[in-house]
Scaffold this active site. Structure first.
Site, PDB file in Angstrom:
ATOM      1  N   CYS A   1       0.819  -1.220   0.000  1.00 33.23           N
ATOM      2  CA  CYS A   1       0.000   0.000   0.000  1.00 33.23           C
ATOM      3  C   CYS A   1       0.849   1.265   0.000  1.00 33.23           C
ATOM      4  CB  CYS A   1      -0.943   0.005   1.196  1.00 33.23           C
ATOM      5  SG  CYS A   1      -1.996  -1.440   1.247  1.00 33.23           S
TER       6      CYS A   1
ATOM      7  N   HIS B   1      -3.468   7.227   2.787  1.00 30.98           N
ATOM      8  CA  HIS B   1      -3.895   5.925   2.263  1.00 30.98           C
ATOM      9  C   HIS B   1      -5.258   5.591   2.861  1.00 30.98           C
ATOM     10  CE1 HIS B   1      -4.210   1.799   1.318  1.00 30.98           C
ATOM     11  NE2 HIS B   1      -3.749   1.329   2.469  1.00 30.98           N
TER      12      HIS B   1
ATOM     13  N   ASN C   1     -10.255  -0.047   0.274  1.00 28.73           N
ATOM     14  CA  ASN C   1      -8.788  -0.003   0.278  1.00 28.73           C
ATOM     15  C   ASN C   1      -8.275  -0.507  -1.083  1.00 28.73           C
ATOM     16  OD1 ASN C   1      -6.068  -0.495   0.622  1.00 28.73           O
ATOM     17  ND2 ASN C   1      -6.284  -1.409   2.650  1.00 28.73           N
TER      18      ASN C   1
HETATM   19  O1  UT7 Z   1      -3.791  -1.277   3.572  1.00 23.16           O
HETATM   20  C1  UT7 Z   1      -3.024  -1.435   4.703  1.00 23.16           C
HETATM   21  C2  UT7 Z   1      -3.357  -2.607   5.472  1.00 23.16           C
HETATM   22  N1  UT7 Z   1      -4.668  -2.749   5.981  1.00 23.16           N
HETATM   23  C3  UT7 Z   1      -5.174  -1.996   6.981  1.00 23.16           C
HETATM   24  O2  UT7 Z   1      -4.724  -0.942   7.309  1.00 23.16           O
HETATM   25  C4  UT7 Z   1      -6.322  -2.573   7.741  1.00 23.16           C
HETATM   26  C5  UT7 Z   1      -6.145  -2.326   9.212  1.00 23.16           C
HETATM   27  N2  UT7 Z   1      -7.159  -2.963  10.042  1.00 23.16           N
HETATM   28  C6  UT7 Z   1      -8.444  -2.556  10.071  1.00 23.16           C
HETATM   29  O3  UT7 Z   1      -8.827  -1.671   9.340  1.00 23.16           O
HETATM   30  C7  UT7 Z   1      -9.379  -3.198  11.083  1.00 23.16           C
HETATM   31  O4  UT7 Z   1      -8.633  -3.960  11.981  1.00 23.16           O
HETATM   32  C8  UT7 Z   1     -10.472  -4.091  10.411  1.00 23.16           C
HETATM   33  C9  UT7 Z   1     -11.473  -3.230   9.681  1.00 23.16           C
HETATM   34  C10 UT7 Z   1      -9.832  -5.078   9.469  1.00 23.16           C
HETATM   35  C11 UT7 Z   1     -11.221  -4.875  11.492  1.00 23.16           C
HETATM   36  O5  UT7 Z   1     -11.773  -3.982  12.447  1.00 23.16           O
HETATM   37  P1  UT7 Z   1     -11.559  -4.238  14.004  1.00 23.16           P
HETATM   38  O6  UT7 Z   1     -12.324  -3.209  14.718  1.00 23.16           O
HETATM   39  O7  UT7 Z   1     -10.081  -4.334  14.257  1.00 23.16           O
HETATM   40  O8  UT7 Z   1     -12.283  -5.637  14.191  1.00 23.16           O
HETATM   41  P2  UT7 Z   1     -11.685  -7.021  14.712  1.00 23.16           P
HETATM   42  O9  UT7 Z   1     -10.772  -7.608  13.688  1.00 23.16           O
HETATM   43  O10 UT7 Z   1     -11.137  -6.814  16.097  1.00 23.16           O
HETATM   44  O11 UT7 Z   1     -12.996  -7.894  14.782  1.00 23.16           O
HETATM   45  C12 UT7 Z   1     -14.060  -7.560  15.671  1.00 23.16           C
HETATM   46  C13 UT7 Z   1     -15.206  -8.526  15.430  1.00 23.16           C
HETATM   47  C14 UT7 Z   1     -14.786  -9.989  15.395  1.00 23.16           C
HETATM   48  O12 UT7 Z   1     -15.806 -10.730  16.024  1.00 23.16           O
HETATM   49  P3  UT7 Z   1     -15.608 -11.253  17.538  1.00 23.16           P
HETATM   50  O13 UT7 Z   1     -14.390 -12.121  17.504  1.00 23.16           O
HETATM   51  O14 UT7 Z   1     -15.416 -10.017  18.368  1.00 23.16           O
HETATM   52  O15 UT7 Z   1     -16.880 -11.982  17.800  1.00 23.16           O
HETATM   53  C15 UT7 Z   1     -14.773 -10.322  13.941  1.00 23.16           C
HETATM   54  O16 UT7 Z   1     -15.011 -11.680  13.695  1.00 23.16           O
HETATM   55  O17 UT7 Z   1     -15.813  -8.265  14.156  1.00 23.16           O
HETATM   56  C16 UT7 Z   1     -15.920  -9.488  13.417  1.00 23.16           C
HETATM   57  N3  UT7 Z   1     -15.837  -9.203  11.993  1.00 23.16           N
HETATM   58  C17 UT7 Z   1     -16.902  -8.921  11.243  1.00 23.16           C
HETATM   59  N4  UT7 Z   1     -18.215  -8.832  11.531  1.00 23.16           N
HETATM   60  C18 UT7 Z   1     -19.038  -8.510  10.531  1.00 23.16           C
HETATM   61  C19 UT7 Z   1     -14.712  -9.149  11.225  1.00 23.16           C
HETATM   62  N5  UT7 Z   1     -15.053  -8.837   9.953  1.00 23.16           N
HETATM   63  C20 UT7 Z   1     -16.402  -8.693   9.953  1.00 23.16           C
HETATM   64  C21 UT7 Z   1     -17.324  -8.363   8.946  1.00 23.16           C
HETATM   65  N6  UT7 Z   1     -18.630  -8.276   9.282  1.00 23.16           N
HETATM   66  N7  UT7 Z   1     -16.970  -8.133   7.673  1.00 23.16           N
END
Ligand code: UT7
Length: 322
Positions: free
Chosen positions: A112, A249, A279
């Site tokens: 990225c 980004h 993204n």
């Molecule tokens: O381009 C450069 C690289 N990429 C990035 O910069 C991405 C950086 N990371 C992020 O943007 C965030 O970490 C995400 C958007 C990927 C995830 O958000 P988060 O607030 O960190 O969520 P999490 O991974 O801690 O997940 C929270 C919950 C989980 O459920 P439990 O375990 O708490 O029950 C996930 O399973 O959200 C769940 N979850 C979803 N729920 C509904 C993960 N993806 C989804 C989804 N829909 N698509």
């Protein structure tokens, strides 16, 4: 000549719009979750244009905006992690599509942050005096390496390309570029490659998809973005008051907002178009720069900051006067 500047920009996205409601039909997710956790409302997913096709359209638009011909370009750099094929590179495929002279053309892989790396290289190569005009592109079809059964990643990415034309200048344009990298030994964001031959047998491998530990990458990004902005400003004579816009980004609205809060950047100085494209990796920054220019958020003479972070781990930014 002691500086370089951007003289035109362009971008391209596929026509196919995929909304959050459409994602709800593919994986267990919701529009509410996607919007509140990322800021994404829809993304573009290509079905018939590969990375070099999107790069071609963005390049044509950038050269049109700069009022220059492809034959006047002597340096072509494409930042991508989703080339049409491992080789030839997207830069060479594009060189052919644009019917360019035999010139220096190569791809850059810094995920990225790739476009910032490509700008750094192009700026240095032009300032060396060996090159007169560069076409610098970030182009991706990230959805072809996205697993549409994995809700943790598939709602996040989209396809796009952005391009700029850079040439020598007597006055400062690209004022400062910082690029950093730190080997990711924990596998925070990876795409599996080719396995080694075992007894000269060809292993049957499934199509590889990107893997991401989202919350760890999130923590890294919320540290990297303020670090780069602070360093760019402290290594210059400017303060945030001099900056017209921060073009970051577009990985997650919350990452941009959190960095903005940490550095007390007024909200209206944070450019955002993640809602429409998600993204788009190396295409994200040049697509955002082009949209900011075309919507008059950035005007000639404005000083802006751009910043990116991603797999590698890589991160970086640039201080640029239009
Ligand atoms: O381009 C450069 C690289 N990429 C990035 O910069 C991405 C950086 N990371 C992020 O943007 C965030 O970490 C995400 C958007 C990927 C995830 O958000 P988060 O607030 O960190 O969520 P999490 O991974 O801690 O997940 C929270 C919950 C989980 O459920 P439990 O375990 O708490 O029950 C996930 O399973 O959200 C769940 N979850 C979803 N729920 C509904 C993960 N993806 C989804 C989804 N829909 N698509």
């Amino acid at each position: 000549m002691s500086y370089t500047r951007i003289i035109g920009s362009g971008s391209a996205v596929p026509d196919n719009v995929v909304t959050n409601a459409m994602m709800e039909a593919i994986v267990e997710t919701s529009d509410e979750w996607i919007q509140s956790r990322t800021g994404i409302v829809e993304r573009r997913i290509s079905t018939d244009q590969n990375t070099s096709d999107l790069a071609y359209l963005a390049a044509k638009r950038a050269m049109e905006a700069a009022a220059v011909d492809a034959k006047s370009i002597d340096l072509l750099i494409v930042a991508t992690v989703t080339p049409d094929m491992p080789f030839p590179g997207v830069s060479q495929l594009l060189q052919r599509k644009l019917n360019m002279h035999p010139i220096t053309a190569f791809d850059v892989n810094a995920a990225c942050s790739g476009f910032i790396y490509a700008i750094n290289v192009a700026d240095a190569m032009i300032r060396s005096g060996s090159y007169r005009r560069a076409l610098v592109i970030g182009a991706e079809t990230l959805t072809k390496i996205t697993d549409f059964t994995d809700r943790n990643t598939c709602v996040l990415f989209g396809d796009a390309a952005g391009a700029v034309v850079i040439e020598p200048s007597d006055t400062p344009g690209i004022e400062r570029v910082i690029t950093r990298s730190k080997g990711d030994h924990e596998g925070l964001l990876t795409l599996e490659g080719y396995p080694l031959k075992q007894g000269f047998k060809t292993p049957q491998k499934p199509w590889p998809f990107l893997q991401m530990q989202g919350s760890e990458v999130f923590k890294f990004a919320t540290r990297a973005m303020p670090e780069i902005i602070n360093d760019l400003l402290s290594q210059s004579s400017y303060t945030m008051d001099d900056i017209a816009l921060v073009v970051a980004h577009q990985a997650n609205r919350r990452i941009i907002e959190s960095s903005g809060k940490k550095l007390r950047i007024p909200e209206d100085k944070l450019f955002m178009n993640i809602e429409h494209y998600g993204n788009t990796s190396a295409a994200s920054v040049p697509l955002a720069i082009d949209e900011a220019i075309r919507s008059n958020r950035l005007k000639k003479g404005d000083l802006f900051l751009t910043v990116a972070f991603g797999a590698g781990l890589t991160w970086g930014g640039a201080l640029i006067r239009l």
